[in-house]
Write a protein that holds these residues in place. Structure first.
Motif, short mmCIF file in Angstrom:
data_model
loop_
_atom_site.label_atom_id
_atom_site.label_comp_id
_atom_site.label_asym_id
_atom_site.label_seq_id
_atom_site.Cartn_x
_atom_site.Cartn_y
_atom_site.Cartn_z
N LYS A 161 0.86 -1.19 0.00
CA LYS A 161 0.00 0.00 0.00
C LYS A 161 0.90 1.23 0.00
N PRO A 162 0.98 1.94 -1.13
CA PRO A 162 1.90 3.08 -1.21
C PRO A 162 1.41 4.28 -0.41
N PHE A 163 2.36 5.08 0.07
CA PHE A 163 2.05 6.33 0.76
C PHE A 163 2.48 7.48 -0.14
N GLN A 164 1.58 8.04 -0.89
CA GLN A 164 1.93 9.17 -1.75
C GLN A 164 0.69 9.99 -2.06
N ALA A 165 0.92 11.23 -2.48
CA ALA A 165 -0.19 12.16 -2.74
C ALA A 165 -1.02 11.70 -3.93
#
Length: 478
Positions: A161-165
């Motif tokens: 699960k990526p953390f990015q805008a």
């Protein structure tokens, strides 16, 4: 009571305004700033009543320090499945036709990655991506040799699960810029990158801090910063962008920096927006001639060769070093020759001339107490700001700068190119809507010329016969 500036930031940026004070929470501050802010935003939206408590618990359960590597591996073997917050970098094993992952927390460089996961998160193959990585210890599914020995890593990435805008569109910056004066915007940016604007009271100090963003927002912009310890030289590079790599002293191989001929994995210069040599005096090279030659070639042309591979990259090179200072007339000035801050192989005038500018780290205060030096209010969300700067790298304003400024003096092509590249970068972050007047442009241009002048003075001191003492000037066209 919220200040007028912070209230204005909240009005102008809405959901993209973040209270930076929350980053100073112990459990959150361990993470890179852009990761922490992404999680803060997500948790506050999903759990408005108790989001901070939930976030602290989430970080405690899933984030581990490098020193906890063996403990994490123990949990993986015992539980068979764990989820950790880390950066995932995926590379392709051409011989096997399979994907492999690099997981820094457990020190593994060849964990198995399913092809569908690699296809879904392609940026993990280009720059790496931070996120929640689900790992499974599965020796039963690993390939084995005729004697039962493992032929591949028993660890598999089973989820990510990526953390990015959600957006990288700089339009949000462009639209908001119109509501702030230049002085206010400098303070907006300082708070965005985590600093308390009140601790940096002159324009020179504010521009000195923000000049650390230039290599991130403009391709192939090479800088050096020298200053006392504890002035935050790596703070921005570590917290603001996931596209940077900080190398702290120690031995650096050509394989890690440029290209690994054995594995076929491109080095850091090939895939990063900026490679930062922290504590540059302690950097060591196993093959100094090769690395320095490739650095000179790359810093000049944006290309390098290793083996049969020719690589083109927009990566910026940044060199950070500590310098002795003393107080003179109420200000600190360096009293150490910059040349001797560099390791011996890099004390080459041809390499130094390729550094576009020197950031005056000696004018900045030491970061001692959070309430004085770190942001005490709102700024732009770092996960968005980081992605916006990455997007802005794709277009340079060097040509636009040629319309507005004229560089004079006994200058070289490198002088002019360096000044215009640094101006292009500053314009992107200070005037993203491209609206500025002559006075504002002069302020920025004079600071940039001083950055380049320090390189010229350094070269003259190193080799006065080859580099005469000259003064660069700049004129802003009406």
């Amino acid at each position: 009571m919220i200040s007028d500036l912070f209230a204005k930031i909240r009005r102008a940026f809405g959901d993209y305004a973040v209270d930076k004070r929350l980053l100073q929470e112990a459990e959150i501050s361990k993470l890179p700033g852009f990761v922490a802010e992404y999680l803060m935003t997500e948790f506050s939206m999903n759990y408005p009543s108790d989001w901070l408590e939930r976030l602290r618990d989430f970080v405690k359960r899933h984030y581990f320090e490098a020193s906890e590597k063996e403990y994490v591996k123990h949990m993986l073997v015992e539980r068979r499945k764990i989820a950790i917050i880390d950066e995932l970098r995926i590379w392709v094993d051409l011989e096997a036709g399979e994907h492999r992952g690099i997981i820094p927390t457990i020190g593994e460089v060849d964990v198995r990655v399913p092809a569908d996961l690699a296809r879904k998160y392609q940026m993990a193959m280009i720059t790496g991506m931070w996120g929640l990585i689900e790992l499974e210890y599965s020796p039963d599914t690993a390939k084995r040799g005729p004697n039962g020995e493992l032929l591949e890593n028993p660890v598999v990435v089973v989820g990510f699960k990526p953390f990015q805008a959600p957006t990288s569109d700089p339009e949000i910056l462009r639209d908001a810029r119109q509501y702030f004066t230049l002085d206010e915007w400098l303070d907006v940016l300082l708070n965005t990158v985590g600093y308390n604007h009140s601790a940096y009271q002159t324009v020179e100090k504010k521009l000195a801090v923000l000049s650390r963003l230039l290599p991130i927002v403009e391709e192939n912009t090479h800088l050096a910063e020298f200053g006392p310890k504890a002035t935050g030289k790596t703070f921005i590079f570590r917290n603001v962008s996931r596209y940077t790599r900080i190398i702290v002293g120690g031995m650096i191989s050509p394989a890690a920096l440029f290209y690994n001929l054995r594995t076929g994995i491109p080095g850091e210069v090939a895939v990063r927006d900026a490679v930062v040599f922290d504590e540059i005096s302690k950097v060591r090279f196993p093959n100094p001639d090769e690395i320095v030659a490739k650095l000179k070639d790359f810093m000049e042309s944006g290309q390098y060769e290793r083996g049969k591979q020719r690589v083109t990259s927009g990566c910026s090179i940044v060199m950070l070093g500590n310098v002795e200072v003393e107080e003179r007339e109420g200000a600190y000035v360096p009293v150490e020759d910059f040349t001797y801050i560099l390791p011996k192989p890099m004390r080459d005038s041809a390499l130094i001339d390729r550094i576009h500018g020197v950031i005056p780290g000696w004018v900045l205060p030491k970061i001692r107490q959070a309430r004085y030096h770190l942001s005490q209010g709102f700024g732009i969300a770092l996960d968005y700001f980081s992605e916006a700067m990455h997007t802005m790298r794709k277009e340079s304003l060097v040509g636009e700068m040629s319309k507005h400024i004229e560089v004079a003096g006994n200058i070289t092509i490198r002088d002019e190119r360096a000044i215009k590249k640094m101006m292009s970068a500053f314009i992107k972050i200070l005037f993203p809507n491209l609206y500025f007047d002559n006075r504002e442009l002069e302020i920025v241009a004079e600071f940039v010329v001083e950055m380049r002048q320090r390189v010229r003075d350094w070269l003259h001191k190193l080799s006065p016969g080859e580099f005469p003492k000259d003064t660069i000037s700049v004129t802003v066209r009406s």
